[in-house]
Design a protein around this motif. Structure first.
Motif, PDB file in Angstrom:
ATOM      1  N   PHE A  89      39.181  18.389  43.051  1.00 20.20           N
ATOM      2  CA  PHE A  89      38.343  17.201  43.159  1.00 20.20           C
ATOM      3  C   PHE A  89      36.850  17.460  43.056  1.00 20.20           C
ATOM      4  O   PHE A  89      36.058  16.526  43.151  1.00 20.20           O
ATOM      5  N   SER A  90      36.443  18.717  42.870  1.00 24.91           N
ATOM      6  CA  SER A  90      35.009  19.012  42.899  1.00 24.91           C
ATOM      7  C   SER A  90      34.572  20.019  41.844  1.00 24.91           C
ATOM      8  O   SER A  90      35.336  20.873  41.411  1.00 24.91           O
ATOM      9  N   CYS A  91      33.302  19.896  41.458  1.00 25.12           N
ATOM     10  CA  CYS A  91      32.676  20.801  40.493  1.00 25.12           C
ATOM     11  C   CYS A  91      31.332  21.248  41.062  1.00 25.12           C
ATOM     12  O   CYS A  91      30.656  20.482  41.755  1.00 25.12           O
ATOM     13  N   GLY A  92      30.928  22.478  40.760  1.00 28.28           N
ATOM     14  CA  GLY A  92      29.658  23.001  41.254  1.00 28.28           C
ATOM     15  C   GLY A  92      28.938  23.814  40.202  1.00 28.28           C
ATOM     16  O   GLY A  92      29.435  24.006  39.084  1.00 28.28           O
ATOM     17  N   LYS A  93      27.772  24.330  40.574  1.00 29.34           N
ATOM     18  CA  LYS A  93      26.978  25.130  39.643  1.00 29.34           C
ATOM     19  C   LYS A  93      27.428  26.595  39.637  1.00 29.34           C
ATOM     20  O   LYS A  93      27.195  27.318  38.677  1.00 29.34           O
ATOM     21  N   SER A  94      28.055  27.034  40.741  1.00 28.65           N
ATOM     22  CA  SER A  94      28.542  28.408  40.832  1.00 28.65           C
ATOM     23  C   SER A  94      29.571  28.481  41.951  1.00 28.65           C
ATOM     24  O   SER A  94      29.866  27.476  42.605  1.00 28.65           O
ATOM     25  N   HIS A  95      30.100  29.677  42.188  1.00 30.90           N
ATOM     26  CA  HIS A  95      31.072  29.870  43.263  1.00 30.90           C
ATOM     27  C   HIS A  95      30.402  30.246  44.584  1.00 30.90           C
ATOM     28  O   HIS A  95      31.089  30.572  45.553  1.00 30.90           O
ATOM     29  N   SER A  96      29.084  30.205  44.640  1.00 30.29           N
ATOM     30  CA  SER A  96      28.379  30.590  45.859  1.00 30.29           C
ATOM     31  C   SER A  96      28.646  29.586  46.979  1.00 30.29           C
ATOM     32  O   SER A  96      28.967  28.419  46.726  1.00 30.29           O
ATOM     33  N   MET A  97      28.498  30.048  48.228  1.00 31.21           N
ATOM     34  CA  MET A  97      28.728  29.182  49.380  1.00 31.21           C
ATOM     35  C   MET A  97      27.774  27.996  49.374  1.00 31.21           C
ATOM     36  O   MET A  97      28.146  26.867  49.694  1.00 31.21           O
ATOM     37  N   MET A  98      26.528  28.238  48.976  1.00 31.71           N
ATOM     38  CA  MET A  98      25.534  27.169  48.960  1.00 31.71           C
ATOM     39  C   MET A  98      25.930  26.082  47.960  1.00 31.71           C
ATOM     40  O   MET A  98      25.869  24.883  48.269  1.00 31.71           O
ATOM     41  N   ASP A  99      26.368  26.506  46.769  1.00 29.95           N
ATOM     42  CA  ASP A  99      26.762  25.530  45.757  1.00 29.95           C
ATOM     43  C   ASP A  99      28.077  24.844  46.124  1.00 29.95           C
ATOM     44  O   ASP A  99      28.326  23.710  45.707  1.00 29.95           O
ATOM     45  N   PHE A 100      28.897  25.537  46.914  1.00 31.27           N
ATOM     46  CA  PHE A 100      30.146  24.917  47.356  1.00 31.27           C
ATOM     47  C   PHE A 100      29.850  23.679  48.206  1.00 31.27           C
ATOM     48  O   PHE A 100      30.485  22.634  48.067  1.00 31.27           O
ATOM     49  N   PHE A 101      28.838  23.797  49.090  1.00 33.43           N
ATOM     50  CA  PHE A 101      28.480  22.674  49.953  1.00 33.43           C
ATOM     51  C   PHE A 101      27.689  21.603  49.199  1.00 33.43           C
ATOM     52  O   PHE A 101      27.565  20.475  49.670  1.00 33.43           O
ATOM     53  N   LYS A 102      27.159  21.974  48.022  1.00 34.23           N
ATOM     54  CA  LYS A 102      26.430  21.004  47.203  1.00 34.23           C
ATOM     55  C   LYS A 102      27.302  20.452  46.078  1.00 34.23           C
ATOM     56  O   LYS A 102      26.813  19.758  45.193  1.00 34.23           O
ATOM     57  N   ALA A 103      28.580  20.768  46.106  1.00 30.88           N
ATOM     58  CA  ALA A 103      29.479  20.390  45.005  1.00 30.88           C
ATOM     59  C   ALA A 103      29.508  18.883  44.786  1.00 30.88           C
ATOM     60  O   ALA A 103      29.308  18.084  45.700  1.00 30.88           O
ATOM     61  N   LYS A 104      29.780  18.526  43.522  1.00 31.66           N
ATOM     62  CA  LYS A 104      29.904  17.118  43.158  1.00 31.66           C
ATOM     63  C   LYS A 104      31.374  16.714  43.262  1.00 31.66           C
ATOM     64  O   LYS A 104      32.253  17.409  42.763  1.00 31.66           O
ATOM     65  N   PHE A 105      31.618  15.585  43.901  1.00 28.48           N
ATOM     66  CA  PHE A 105      32.970  15.058  44.054  1.00 28.48           C
ATOM     67  C   PHE A 105      33.065  13.740  43.289  1.00 28.48           C
ATOM     68  O   PHE A 105      32.158  12.907  43.345  1.00 28.48           O
ATOM     69  N   GLY A 106      34.194  13.564  42.593  1.00 29.50           N
ATOM     70  CA  GLY A 106      34.420  12.283  41.942  1.00 29.50           C
ATOM     71  C   GLY A 106      35.013  11.316  42.958  1.00 29.50           C
ATOM     72  O   GLY A 106      34.375  10.378  43.419  1.00 29.50           O
ATOM     73  N   THR A 107      36.238  11.565  43.345  1.00 30.34           N
ATOM     74  CA  THR A 107      36.949  10.797  44.362  1.00 30.34           C
ATOM     75  C   THR A 107      38.068  11.684  44.885  1.00 30.34           C
ATOM     76  O   THR A 107      38.465  12.639  44.213  1.00 30.34           O
ATOM     77  N   MET A 108      38.573  11.394  46.052  1.00 32.87           N
ATOM     78  CA  MET A 108      39.661  12.175  46.613  1.00 32.87           C
ATOM     79  C   MET A 108      41.017  11.556  46.288  1.00 32.87           C
ATOM     80  O   MET A 108      42.047  12.005  46.770  1.00 32.87           O
ATOM     81  N   ILE A 109      41.013  10.535  45.450  1.00 30.48           N
ATOM     82  CA  ILE A 109      42.267   9.901  45.045  1.00 30.48           C
ATOM     83  C   ILE A 109      42.920  10.766  43.959  1.00 30.48           C
ATOM     84  O   ILE A 109      42.282  11.066  42.947  1.00 30.48           O
ATOM     85  N   PRO A 110      44.167  11.199  44.150  1.00 28.77           N
ATOM     86  CA  PRO A 110      44.838  12.041  43.146  1.00 28.77           C
ATOM     87  C   PRO A 110      44.867  11.380  41.773  1.00 28.77           C
ATOM     88  O   PRO A 110      45.040  10.164  41.648  1.00 28.77           O
ATOM     89  N   CYS A 111      44.657  12.211  40.751  1.00 27.34           N
ATOM     90  CA  CYS A 111      44.716  11.766  39.346  1.00 27.34           C
ATOM     91  C   CYS A 111      43.602  10.795  38.987  1.00 27.34           C
ATOM     92  O   CYS A 111      43.733  10.002  38.033  1.00 27.34           O
ATOM     93  N   LYS A 112      42.497  10.840  39.744  1.00 29.20           N
ATOM     94  CA  LYS A 112      41.313  10.034  39.456  1.00 29.20           C
ATOM     95  C   LYS A 112      40.081  10.940  39.559  1.00 29.20           C
ATOM     96  O   LYS A 112      40.159  12.070  40.029  1.00 29.20           O
ATOM     97  N   GLY A 113      38.939  10.445  39.145  1.00 32.05           N
ATOM     98  CA  GLY A 113      37.707  11.209  39.260  1.00 32.05           C
ATOM     99  C   GLY A 113      37.754  12.510  38.475  1.00 32.05           C
ATOM    100  O   GLY A 113      37.982  12.512  37.272  1.00 32.05           O
ATOM    101  N   TYR A 114      37.551  13.634  39.179  1.00 28.40           N
ATOM    102  CA  TYR A 114      37.585  14.948  38.534  1.00 28.40           C
ATOM    103  C   TYR A 114      38.995  15.525  38.490  1.00 28.40           C
ATOM    104  O   TYR A 114      39.232  16.552  37.845  1.00 28.40           O
ATOM    105  N   ASP A 115      39.935  14.883  39.171  1.00 33.04           N
ATOM    106  CA  ASP A 115      41.321  15.361  39.247  1.00 33.04           C
ATOM    107  C   ASP A 115      42.143  14.748  38.111  1.00 33.04           C
ATOM    108  O   ASP A 115      43.137  14.054  38.327  1.00 33.04           O
ATOM    109  N   VAL A 116      41.693  15.020  36.864  1.00 36.50           N
ATOM    110  CA  VAL A 116      42.351  14.434  35.694  1.00 36.50           C
ATOM    111  C   VAL A 116      42.506  15.472  34.579  1.00 36.50           C
ATOM    112  O   VAL A 116      41.838  16.500  34.569  1.00 36.50           O
ATOM    113  N   SER A 117      43.378  15.158  33.652  1.00 33.64           N
ATOM    114  CA  SER A 117      43.568  16.004  32.468  1.00 33.64           C
ATOM    115  C   SER A 117      42.538  15.627  31.404  1.00 33.64           C
ATOM    116  O   SER A 117      41.744  14.702  31.589  1.00 33.64           O
ATOM    117  N   GLY A 118      42.567  16.318  30.282  1.00 30.42           N
ATOM    118  CA  GLY A 118      41.621  16.060  29.205  1.00 30.42           C
ATOM    119  C   GLY A 118      41.917  14.785  28.433  1.00 30.42           C
ATOM    120  O   GLY A 118      42.919  14.113  28.653  1.00 30.42           O
TER     121      GLY A 118
END
Length: 209
Positions: A89-118
């Protein structure tokens, strides 16, 4: 003054040696690889999509693998702002802890937001690594011949292995005459084994070793 000049000279010497060493390593790698990426390879299957089988990506071109499933690339979902997938459900700039907390979330609903196929896979739920044929669609994780082809465009939206509907809306599909049920809809779009519904084939996205 002499001490400062000597220290400066030492730093310059170390920097020069490091640069030379790094360049030597790069040249060594280039010599091993020819300075080029592996040549693009494509499937000989006439119904396969144009996927480079030698790019290290077991998903379709606009997807990335995460946890054994294929998701639409974070770089596309965030327009290049957050290119690293951190979770379903989330995307970030890197795998660092700081970027993890700054990650962008679409929605937590399955198969919506960032949790989708191409896009090619229909932007539905993430799917098993691999791809379907050009005349197939993914539904509930499996590849089927498109409902549009099976019903001459009259019921183009698949709602189950054996059901096609006139609309994408579930509420519309339960109305009389809006859906068509036929066991023969549970088929693939190819020949042989590919004439059967099945999970996406990784042989269509990456060379099998």
């Amino acid at each position: 003054g002499n001490w400062l000049a000597s220290a400066s000279q030492t730093v310059q010497t170390h920097a020069s040696n490091y640069a030379a060493s790094a360049a030597s390593q790069i040249n060594s790698v280039n010599q091993l690889t020819g300075g080029k990426s592996p040549p693009a390879t494509f499937s000989s299957n006439p119904l396969a999509r144009q996927e480079n089988l030698n790019d290290g990506n077991p998903c379709e071109a606009d997807e990335e693998e995460f946890g054994g499933l294929c998701y639409k690339k974070c770089s596309l979902l965030t327009k290049g702002e957050s290119t690293v997938r951190l979770s379903a459900f989330s995307c970030g700039k890197s795998h660092s802890m700081m970027d993890f907390f700054k990650a962008k979330f679409g929605t937590m609903i399955p198969c919506k937001g960032y949790d989708v196929s191409g896009d090619t896979a229909g932007n539905g739920c993430p799917h098993k690594t691999g791809a379907c044929l050009v005349d197939e669609e993914i539904s509930l994780g499996k590849c089927y011949k498109t409902c549009a082809a099976l019903t001459s465009g009259e019921y183009p939206h698949r709602t189950s292995a054996q059901t096609c509907c006139k609309s994408q809306s579930f509420a519309q599909c339960i109305l009389p005459g809006s859906s068509k049920f036929d066991p023969n809809f549970n088929v693939g779009g190819g020949s042989g084994q590919e004439a059967q519904s099945r999970f996406p084939e990784e042989s269509l996205t990456e060379v099998q070793k």
